[in-house]
Design an enzyme around this catalytic site. Structure first.
Site, PDB file in Angstrom:
ATOM      1  N   VAL A 200       0.803  -1.231   0.000  1.00 48.57           N
ATOM      2  CA  VAL A 200       0.000   0.000   0.000  1.00 48.57           C
ATOM      3  C   VAL A 200       0.833   1.278   0.000  1.00 48.57           C
ATOM      4  O   VAL A 200       0.299   2.363   0.192  1.00 48.57           O
ATOM      5  CB  VAL A 200      -0.999   0.031   1.188  1.00 48.57           C
ATOM      6  N   LYS A 201       2.135   1.169  -0.237  1.00 44.79           N
ATOM      7  CA  LYS A 201       2.951   2.370  -0.241  1.00 44.79           C
ATOM      8  C   LYS A 201       2.917   3.049  -1.626  1.00 44.79           C
ATOM      9  O   LYS A 201       2.438   2.472  -2.600  1.00 44.79           O
ATOM     10  CB  LYS A 201       4.383   2.033   0.175  1.00 44.79           C
TER      11      LYS A 201
END
Ligand SMILES: *Cc1c(COP(=O)(O)O)cnc(C)c1O
Length: 405
Positions: free
Chosen positions: A185-186
C-alpha cells in the site's frame, strides 16, 4: 497513496523478464541470468531518483529499519527517540536490535515535536528517528540541530513518504540514513520490499552484508565470501525488485496525480473555517498521499467520524486516535512488552516505562485529526462528490452544536 492501483503491462513486462530466465535470486547465477539484474537496476534507479549515493534493497521496510539501525551501531543500552504516532514497525525495529524505543509526543505536524525531543534526551540517547507520516515531513531543521548539538544519529523512517521532499532534498536522504517501504500500500510497491538509502559508504557496506548473512560480496564466488560480522537474510527477490523497477519509472506520474487530487479535495474542505490542516514544514515538498485535517474538538471529530460511517463514506478516512496499528493508545502489546522471546529484565522494564508515559500532548492533536487517503483512480467528478458529502457531514455536526456554518 498506492501505486498498486495502477498495475499495468509495465510491471508485467519487468516480472516476465525474470520469469523468462527463472533466476529469482538477486545474487549469483551470473551466466543463466542472461544479464537480468533487477535488484541492482532498482538500486541504481533509487539513487538516481532520490539523489542518494547508495541504496540497499531489503525484504521489507521493517527489515530496512532494522538493517539501518544495525549498520549505524544502535544496540544494547541505547535509546532511540521515535514518535507516538507511527506504524508499529518503527518500534519493532528498535526492539529487534535490542535498543529502547523512547516514544515522544507529536505536534500539529503529526511528527516529532522538537521541544518534546529535547526533553527526552538522556546520556543513553543514541539516535532520533523521525517518522515522516502520511506523505509529509517532520521539522528536519529542528531535529538536525538537536542531533548536531548532542552528537546523535538521525535516521529517517520515510516509509510513508516516498517522493516527498524537504527544502529540495528527498526525505530519507537528509539524515545519516533513511528507509522506504515498498509494501503493497505504499506510494510505489514491490508487493513486499524496502530500502536503506544513505550517502555514507561505510553504512552502505554494512547494510549490504547484513541483509545477506554477513557476506562481504567481494569475490565472484558467493561460496568463498568471508563474513566480517553476523548478518541475517533480509534479501529482496528478483520478482519483487522487478515490480519496483516498473513502479519507480512511474513514480512521477503517481505523484502528479496525487498532488492534483489532493489540491482539489483540500480546496473543498477548506470551505469550512472550523477545518484546519496539518502543519507542513515545507508545503512544496508534500507527497500528497493524504490530506490530514483537524476539527475543533475530540467530541466533534468523533461525531463526524460516526456520521461518515453511518453514511457509508468512512472508508479511506482514518481516525488514527482509535487505530490499533498507528497510535500509542492501543499498543497494549508494547505497553506490556509482550514479546515471544524473553527480553532482559532491564530492557523489558525500560520498554514498559517508556510506553506507559503520559502522552496527553499527542492525544490533544491526534484526537482531533482525520487523514483522508488520496486515490490515484478518482475522477475529478468523484472528488467533487466525495468532498461535498464530507462537507455535508461536517456542517451538520457543527450546526447541531450551535456553531454557525
Ligand atoms: C509501512 C511502514 C513501515 C514498514 O514497512 P513494511 O514494508 O510494511 O515492513 C515502517 N514504518 C512506517 C511509518 C510504515 O508506514
Amino acid at each position: 497513496m498506492p501505486g498498486y492501483e495502477l498495475w499495468s503491462d509495465k510491471e508485467r513486462k519487468e516480472v516476465n523478464d525474470v520469469l523468462e530466465t527463472g533466476i529469482l535470486m538477486r545474487y549469483g547465477f551470473d551466466g543463466p541470468r542472461k544479464g537480468i539484474w533487477k535488484s541492482k537496476e532498482l538500486e541504481a534507479a533509487i539513487c538516481e531518483t532520490f539523489g542518494s549515493s547508495y541504496a540497499q534493497l531489503t525484504s521489507s521496510g521493517t527489515s530496512a529499519l532494522s538493517t539501518a539501525m544495525s549498520a549505524l551501531g544502535i544496540g544494547y543500552g541505547d535509546e532511540v527517540i521515535t514518535p507516538s504516532f507511527t506504524f508499529v514497525a518503527s518500534f519493532e525495529a528498535v526492539l529487534s536490535v535490542g535498543a529502547v524505543p523512547v516514544l515522544v509526543d507529536v505536534d500539529d505536524t503529526l511528527t516529532l515535536d522538537p521541544d518534546a525531543v529535547r526533553r527526552a534526551i538522556t546520556p543513553k540517547t543514541k539516535a532520533i528517528m523521525p517518522v515522516h507520516m502520511c506523505g509529509s515531513m517532520a521539522d528536519l531543521d529542528g531535529l538536525q540541530a538537536i542531533c548536531k548539538e548532542h552528537n546523535l544519529i538521525l535516521l529517517e523512517d520515510a516509509c510513508q513518504s516516498i517522493g516527498a521532499r524537504y527544502k529540495g532534498k528527498s526525505l530519507g536522504t537528509i539524515g545519516d540514513a533513511g528507509a522506504f517501504s515498498f509494501d503493497f500500500v505504499k506510494t510505489m510497491t514491490c508487493a513486499e520490499g524496502g530500502v536503506v538509502i544513505t550517502n555514507r559508504e561505510d553504512i552502505y557496506t554494512r547494510c549490504d552484508g547484513y541483509t545477506d548473512h554477513g557476506h562481504d560480496h567481494l569475490g565472484a564466488d558467493r561460496g568463498a565470501d568471508l563474513h566480517p560480522f553476523i548478518g541475517y537474510n533480509y534479501r529482496i527477490s528478483e520478482l519483487h525488485a522487478a515490480v519496483g523497477l516498473a513502479q519507480i519509472k512511474r513514480l512521477n506520474e503517481f505523484l502528479s496525480i496525487q498532488k492534483k487530487n489532493h489540491a482539489q479535495l483540500k480546496a473543498i474542505l477548506a470551505q469550512v473555517p472550523e477545518v484546519s490542516f496539518r502543519r507542513i514544514p515545507d508545503p512544496e515538498g508534500d507527497s500528497c498521499s493524504f490530506i490530514s485535517w483537524f476539527l475543533p474538538s475530540e467530541e466533534i471529530t468523533r461525531a463526524v467520524v460516526a456520521e461518515m460511517k453511518t453514511r457509508g463514506i468512512l472508508p479511506g478516512n482514518f481516525y488514527w486516535f482509535d487505530n490499533n496499528w498507528h497510535y500509542i493508545r492501543k499498543w497494549e502489546h508494547l505497553k506490556n512488552a509482550a514479546t515471544l522471546n524473553a527480553l532482559s529484565p532491564e530492557l523489558k522494564a525500560r520498554v514498559m516505562e517508556q510506553a506507559n508515559k503520559d502522552f496527553s500532548a499527542s492525544h490533544a492533536v491526534m484526537s482531533r485529526c482525520i487523514s483522508t487517503s488520496i486515490s490515484l483512480l478518482w475522477t475529478s467528478g468523484q472528488i467533487q462528490e466525495k468532498g461535498e458529502k464530507m462537507l455535508d457531514v461536517i456542517r451538520k455536526v457543527l450546526a447541531e452544536r450551535g456553531i454557525p456554518v
